[in-house]
Scaffold this motif. Structure first.
Motif, PDB file in Angstrom:
ATOM      1  N   SER A 200      -4.476   6.554  -0.583  1.00 28.98           N
ATOM      2  CA  SER A 200      -3.548   5.525  -0.892  1.00 28.98           C
ATOM      3  C   SER A 200      -4.011   4.775  -2.105  1.00 28.98           C
ATOM      4  O   SER A 200      -5.120   4.582  -2.213  1.00 28.98           O
TER       5      SER A 200
ATOM      6  N   HIS B  96     -11.277  -7.145   6.947  1.00 27.94           N
ATOM      7  CA  HIS B  96     -11.616  -6.413   5.717  1.00 27.94           C
ATOM      8  C   HIS B  96     -11.163  -6.681   4.730  1.00 27.94           C
ATOM      9  O   HIS B  96     -11.342  -5.774   3.836  1.00 27.94           O
ATOM     10  N   GLU B  97     -10.952  -7.804   4.715  1.00 26.35           N
ATOM     11  CA  GLU B  97     -10.463  -8.424   3.236  1.00 26.35           C
ATOM     12  C   GLU B  97     -11.258  -9.278   2.119  1.00 26.35           C
ATOM     13  O   GLU B  97     -10.945  -9.238   0.718  1.00 26.35           O
TER      14      GLU B  97
ATOM     15  N   THR C 256      -8.356  -3.736   1.539  1.00 23.31           N
ATOM     16  CA  THR C 256      -9.159  -2.662   1.171  1.00 23.31           C
ATOM     17  C   THR C 256     -10.440  -3.298   0.114  1.00 23.31           C
ATOM     18  O   THR C 256      -9.711  -5.032   0.231  1.00 23.31           O
TER      19      THR C 256
ATOM     20  N   THR D 140       1.186  -1.195   0.000  1.00 30.59           N
ATOM     21  CA  THR D 140       0.087  -0.243  -0.226  1.00 30.59           C
ATOM     22  C   THR D 140       1.573   1.106   0.221  1.00 30.59           C
ATOM     23  O   THR D 140       1.650   0.830   0.685  1.00 30.59           O
TER      24      THR D 140
ATOM     25  N   ALA E  50      -7.071  -0.214  -6.009  1.00 31.14           N
ATOM     26  CA  ALA E  50      -7.747  -0.013  -5.731  1.00 31.14           C
ATOM     27  C   ALA E  50      -7.006   1.608  -5.052  1.00 31.14           C
ATOM     28  O   ALA E  50      -5.957   1.767  -4.880  1.00 31.14           O
TER      29      ALA E  50
ATOM     30  N   HIS F 232      -3.439   1.306  -3.443  1.00 31.61           N
ATOM     31  CA  HIS F 232      -3.162  -0.174  -3.367  1.00 31.61           C
ATOM     32  C   HIS F 232      -3.083  -1.445  -4.418  1.00 31.61           C
ATOM     33  O   HIS F 232      -3.322  -1.427  -5.312  1.00 31.61           O
TER      34      HIS F 232
ATOM     35  N   GLU G 246      -7.913   5.134  -2.342  1.00 35.26           N
ATOM     36  CA  GLU G 246      -8.822   5.828  -1.727  1.00 35.26           C
ATOM     37  C   GLU G 246      -8.395   7.401  -0.746  1.00 35.26           C
ATOM     38  O   GLU G 246      -7.359   6.993  -1.179  1.00 35.26           O
TER      39      GLU G 246
ATOM     40  N   GLY H 244     -15.183   6.908  -2.713  1.00 36.80           N
ATOM     41  CA  GLY H 244     -14.970   5.552  -3.134  1.00 36.80           C
ATOM     42  C   GLY H 244     -16.318   4.248  -2.597  1.00 36.80           C
ATOM     43  O   GLY H 244     -17.667   5.344  -3.353  1.00 36.80           O
TER      44      GLY H 244
ATOM     45  N   SER I   8     -15.633  -0.647  -8.485  1.00 37.27           N
ATOM     46  CA  SER I   8     -14.463  -0.831  -8.015  1.00 37.27           C
ATOM     47  C   SER I   8     -13.585   0.023  -9.155  1.00 37.27           C
ATOM     48  O   SER I   8     -13.064   0.577  -8.419  1.00 37.27           O
TER      49      SER I   8
ATOM     50  N   HIS J  24     -12.364  -4.095  -3.060  1.00 34.77           N
ATOM     51  CA  HIS J  24     -12.143  -4.202  -4.162  1.00 34.77           C
ATOM     52  C   HIS J  24     -12.916  -5.153  -4.974  1.00 34.77           C
ATOM     53  O   HIS J  24     -12.431  -6.081  -4.557  1.00 34.77           O
TER      54      HIS J  24
END
Length: 283
Positions: free
Chosen positions: A41, A85-86, A134, A31, A51, A43, A53, A59, A107, A136
């Motif tokens: 950020s 959050h994966e 994140t 990241t 992704a 990713h 952010e 987002g 996305s 996505h």
């Protein structure tokens, strides 16, 4: 300027695009933390960008919630089911809240929109960190395709050098022509929504967040309204309230520091100079 901090030197990391290319060549997963206004950020998974952010553009979460696509309660349940959050994307699809194909489109749209927002200001610093989970759902984009899309969007919006960054950070309000009988009624629904939210207190970013739409799409609509004389810049001196939009210098997509002068506000298009094809569906 702070150079990216990694366990091994990254060659040609003079700016963020060069850094992303180096990460792609090494198939890195990480990241990239970008500081500045708006900052954000990036990713990267196996060298591809999956992704971005940034406070400068909505987002995936904002697009889903503010547009009314899913409810706050449903989103809270999804987040509670995956504390890491994966797997938020998989959970959204599994619960039938969003189709897999639709979520991939959203996305990718959010990714391109965030890259566009970051391109409107020069970053202060950037640093490579361990991968952060994140939301996505896309296979990843090469740095070259990402920059091509950012350049395409800037070219579609450009009126004069620096005008895209100026449009992004300027508060707008309805012009006198917008009050004429039938003026708003002749507009498409999306233009009417943007015109309604152009109240002099917000920028394109603020309108995008309020409507749950992409920053670029809102700026395209604002450019259309501006060209038709239906909106105009709102002077900050009128009420003393600062803009909440991201501020930046001359557009240089994800570039390093620049000394470019501050552009003039909202220059108009010149006929025949800025023609371009219509945006693709993910815009």
């Amino acid at each position: 300027m702070t150079q990216p901090g990694t366990e091994e030197p990254l060659v040609d990391s003079r700016n963020v695009p060069a850094l992303l290319s180096a990460l792609r060549d090494r198939a890195r997963s990480c990241t990239v933390l970008v500081t500045g206004t708006p900052g954000g950020s990036i990713h990267v998974r196996d060298g591809l960008v999956v992704a971005m952010e940034t406070p400068g553009a909505p987002g995936i979460e904002g697009l889903l919630l503010r547009s009314g696509r899913i409810s706050e309660e449903a989103w809270a349940e999804v987040r509670a089911s995956d504390t890491t959050h994966e797997h938020l994307a998989d959970e959204l699809v599994a619960r039938g809240l969003v189709g897999a194909g639709e979520l991939e489109v959203i996305s990718l749209g959010a990714l391109f929109d965030a890259a566009f927002a970051l391109s409107l200001a020069v970053p202060d610093t950037w640093q490579v960190a361990d991968p952060v989970p994140t939301l996505h759902r896309n296979p990843g984009i090469t740095p070259e395709r990402l920059l091509d899309e950012v350049s395409r969007r800037i070219n579609l919006l450009a009126g004069e050098p620096g005008s895209v960054a100026a449009l992004a950070r300027t508060r707008v309000r309805p012009a006198a022509a917008a009050g004429l009988p039938g003026a708003a009624a002749r507009l498409p629904a999306r233009h009417q929504e943007v015109l309604t939210h152009a109240n002099g207190r917000g920028t394109a970013r603020d309108i995008a967040f309020a409507l749950g739409r992409g920053l670029f799409a809102v700026m395209m609509d604002l450019r259309h309204l501006l060209d038709r004389g239906l909106v105009q810049p709102h002077s900050p001196s009128a009420d003393g309230r600062p803009s909440t939009a991201a501020r930046g210098a001359h557009p240089a997509p994800l570039a390093g520091p620049s000394t470019a002068p501050d552009p003039a506000p909202l220059p108009r298009r010149r006929p025949g100079r800025n023609s371009a094809p219509e945006p693709r569906p993910h815009d």
